[in-house]
Design a protein around this motif. Structure first.
Motif, mmCIF file in Angstrom:
data_model
loop_
_atom_site.group_PDB
_atom_site.id
_atom_site.type_symbol
_atom_site.label_atom_id
_atom_site.label_comp_id
_atom_site.label_asym_id
_atom_site.label_seq_id
_atom_site.Cartn_x
_atom_site.Cartn_y
_atom_site.Cartn_z
ATOM 1 N N ARG A 24 0.851 -0.936 -0.118
ATOM 2 C CA ARG A 24 -0.003 -0.111 -0.003
ATOM 3 C C ARG A 24 0.951 1.280 0.022
ATOM 4 N NH1 ARG A 24 -1.583 -5.164 1.103
ATOM 5 N NH2 ARG A 24 -3.552 -5.321 1.886
ATOM 6 N N ASN A 25 0.330 2.236 -0.724
ATOM 7 C CA ASN A 25 1.129 3.674 -0.638
ATOM 8 C C ASN A 25 2.532 3.427 -1.355
ATOM 9 O OD1 ASN A 25 -1.064 4.934 0.868
ATOM 10 N ND2 ASN A 25 -0.557 3.600 2.385
ATOM 11 N N PHE A 26 2.529 2.707 -2.288
ATOM 12 C CA PHE A 26 4.001 2.523 -3.053
ATOM 13 C C PHE A 26 4.115 3.063 -3.984
ATOM 14 C CE2 PHE A 26 7.004 0.073 -5.512
ATOM 15 C CZ PHE A 26 8.008 0.052 -4.814
ATOM 16 N N HIS A 27 4.415 4.867 -3.650
ATOM 17 C CA HIS A 27 4.544 5.488 -4.897
ATOM 18 C C HIS A 27 5.727 6.642 -4.658
ATOM 19 C CE1 HIS A 27 1.718 8.312 -3.074
ATOM 20 N NE2 HIS A 27 0.866 7.006 -2.683
ATOM 21 N N ALA A 28 6.317 7.314 -5.427
ATOM 22 C CA ALA A 28 6.759 8.493 -5.104
ATOM 23 C C ALA A 28 5.869 9.588 -4.649
ATOM 24 C CB ALA A 28 7.835 9.142 -6.039
ATOM 25 N N MET A 29 6.162 10.688 -3.818
ATOM 26 C CA MET A 29 5.062 11.837 -3.502
ATOM 27 C C MET A 29 5.944 12.921 -3.768
ATOM 28 S SD MET A 29 3.377 12.710 0.125
ATOM 29 C CE MET A 29 3.180 10.992 0.655
ATOM 30 N N TYR A 50 8.155 8.994 2.409
ATOM 31 C CA TYR A 50 7.754 10.391 1.978
ATOM 32 C C TYR A 50 6.565 10.706 2.979
ATOM 33 C CZ TYR A 50 9.817 9.571 -2.708
ATOM 34 O OH TYR A 50 10.718 9.352 -3.665
ATOM 35 N N SER A 62 4.072 7.631 1.950
ATOM 36 C CA SER A 62 4.217 6.653 0.976
ATOM 37 C C SER A 62 5.874 6.254 0.952
ATOM 38 C CB SER A 62 3.717 7.162 -0.502
ATOM 39 O OG SER A 62 4.640 8.324 -0.940
ATOM 40 N N VAL A 64 9.066 4.354 -1.667
ATOM 41 C CA VAL A 64 9.441 3.691 -2.953
ATOM 42 C C VAL A 64 10.795 2.778 -2.399
ATOM 43 C CG1 VAL A 64 8.359 4.996 -4.494
ATOM 44 C CG2 VAL A 64 10.651 5.517 -3.758
ATOM 45 N N SER A 76 4.418 -0.751 4.170
ATOM 46 C CA SER A 76 3.225 -0.887 3.678
ATOM 47 C C SER A 76 2.316 -0.469 4.990
ATOM 48 C CB SER A 76 3.096 -1.998 2.864
ATOM 49 O OG SER A 76 1.413 -2.010 2.458
#
Length: 150
Positions: A24-29, A50, A62, A64, A76
């Protein structure tokens, strides 16, 4: 008692596998107000955490990177747990998770994060589970150092 232990172990494995396969929340911000890098040289886990903090509240978190199943699952679970929490509560969670994994279970309910307690059975993996938390701590305190677990 043995059936209970086996049930908890199965739940631990199921949650870890789920959060590793579908973090979950696996993204750059791009609009993060806080960020930090973390590295576990023993396992090779590397991540960036982030956080967008406003009015002392973690609005969003989040991450990465790449790492073992425990590292990814812990990151996660962490990002889900800290969303909407005041900075003071996030720091309290950091201390309680660290205590649960390295010493004894804290005298509080950690909710879904309790599943990480299973990592204590594998001392070599504790650093994998704590990496994301140390990295978030560095992000929130705006430490300039890379969070390491060595």
């Amino acid at each position: 008692m043995r059936d209970t232990d086996d049930g908890l172990r199965d739940l631990y494995q199921e949650v870890i596998f789920d959060h590793n396969r579908n973090p979950r929340n696996f993204h750059a911000m791009p609009d993060a107000s806080h960020q930090a890098d973390g590295h576990n040289p023993l396992c090779g886990d590397q991540l960036t955490v982030y956080a967008r903090v406003a009015d002392g509240i973690v609005q969003e978190a989040s991450f990465v990177g790449h790492g073992c199943a425990i590292s990814t699952a812990s990151a996660s679970l962490m990002t889900e747990a800290v969303r909407g929490q005041p900075i003071e509560e996030v720091e309290r969670l950091f201390r309680n998770i660290h205590q649960m994994l390295t010493e004894a279970h804290p005298d509080c309910d950690l909710g879904k994060l309790e599943v990480l307690s299973g990592v204590r059975e594998f001392p070599a993996r504790v650093k994998c589970a704590t990496l994301a938390w140390h990295t978030l701590h560095n992000a929130i305190t705006q430490a300039r150092d890379v969070a390491v677990t060595e």
